[in-house]
Design an enzyme around this catalytic site. Structure first.
Site, PDB file in Angstrom:
ATOM      1  N   HIS A   7      15.345   8.174   1.803  1.00 30.32           N
ATOM      2  CA  HIS A   7      14.940   8.455   0.426  1.00 30.32           C
ATOM      3  C   HIS A   7      13.431   8.471   0.274  1.00 30.32           C
ATOM      4  O   HIS A   7      12.704   7.951   1.110  1.00 30.32           O
ATOM      5  CB  HIS A   7      15.563   7.469  -0.579  1.00 30.32           C
ATOM      6  CG  HIS A   7      15.118   6.045  -0.423  1.00 30.32           C
ATOM      7  ND1 HIS A   7      15.795   5.127   0.345  1.00 30.32           N
ATOM      8  CD2 HIS A   7      14.063   5.372  -0.953  1.00 30.32           C
ATOM      9  CE1 HIS A   7      15.191   3.958   0.277  1.00 30.32           C
ATOM     10  NE2 HIS A   7      14.127   4.077  -0.498  1.00 30.32           N
ATOM     11  N   HIS A  79       6.942   5.036  -1.750  1.00 28.92           N
ATOM     12  CA  HIS A  79       7.172   4.907  -0.312  1.00 28.92           C
ATOM     13  C   HIS A  79       8.189   5.924   0.181  1.00 28.92           C
ATOM     14  O   HIS A  79       8.890   6.553  -0.607  1.00 28.92           O
ATOM     15  CB  HIS A  79       7.610   3.484   0.062  1.00 28.92           C
ATOM     16  CG  HIS A  79       8.966   3.086  -0.432  1.00 28.92           C
ATOM     17  ND1 HIS A  79       9.164   2.434  -1.625  1.00 28.92           N
ATOM     18  CD2 HIS A  79      10.205   3.233   0.107  1.00 28.92           C
ATOM     19  CE1 HIS A  79      10.459   2.190  -1.794  1.00 28.92           C
ATOM     20  NE2 HIS A  79      11.113   2.665  -0.755  1.00 28.92           N
ATOM     21  N   GLU A 130       9.276   2.359   4.520  1.00 31.08           N
ATOM     22  CA  GLU A 130      10.406   1.433   4.569  1.00 31.08           C
ATOM     23  C   GLU A 130      11.304   1.868   5.706  1.00 31.08           C
ATOM     24  O   GLU A 130      11.561   3.081   5.873  1.00 31.08           O
ATOM     25  CB  GLU A 130      11.187   1.475   3.242  1.00 31.08           C
ATOM     26  CG  GLU A 130      12.408   0.569   3.246  1.00 31.08           C
ATOM     27  CD  GLU A 130      13.216   0.651   1.945  1.00 31.08           C
ATOM     28  OE1 GLU A 130      14.022  -0.259   1.706  1.00 31.08           O
ATOM     29  OE2 GLU A 130      13.027   1.640   1.179  1.00 31.08           O
TER      30      GLU A 130
END
Length: 134
Positions: A7, A79, A130
């Site tokens: 994502h 992010h 991440e």
């Protein structure tokens, strides 16, 4: 080592307004809000055929997203999240190459119920990364 883009996370000052834009104007499927108190955010996911967009809204006074929104009041990309097969092996390899893991460097449970880690943006072209266990 990194796999699929899981994502793109966007910090938003108003989760409901952001959800309406993507759901009502763009016609996307948007999940219900999910509070993540251990991360200081409430999230929703915009589900796309090939990935997701995560909207992050501050939850609590100590939310890391609050500081981001103070610098960028309208919100913005926060992010990128990539999947890895083995999060601890990925962490160990990255650390051996000089990358910095934020926090305790121990994986925590993320919004998908899987272990996640965050990597310092200064080590990745100014982008907070991440990693999520696939």
């Amino acid at each position: 080592m990194i796999g699929r883009l899981n994502h793109v996370a966007i910090a938003v000052p108003d989760l409901a307004a952001a959800s309406r834009i993507y759901r009502d104007i763009l016609g996307a499927r948007v999940t219900e809000p999910l509070p993540q108190p251990e991360h200081g955010v409430t999230v929703v996911f915009v589900e796309l055929p090939n990935t997701k967009i995560e909207f992050l809204e501050p939850l609590g006074a100590d939310s890391p997203i609050r500081a981001f929104l103070e610098r960028s009041p309208g919100g913005g990309i926060h992010h990128l999240c990539y999947e890895v097969d083995d999060i601890r092996a990925a962490r160990d390899r990255l650390v051996s190459e000089g990358a910095r893991v934020l926090g305790s460097a121990e994986p925590r449970t993320g919004a998908h119920g899987k272990p996640v880690l965050f990597l310092h943006p200064k080590d990745f072209l100014g982008t907070l990364v991440e990693l999520e266990q696939a």
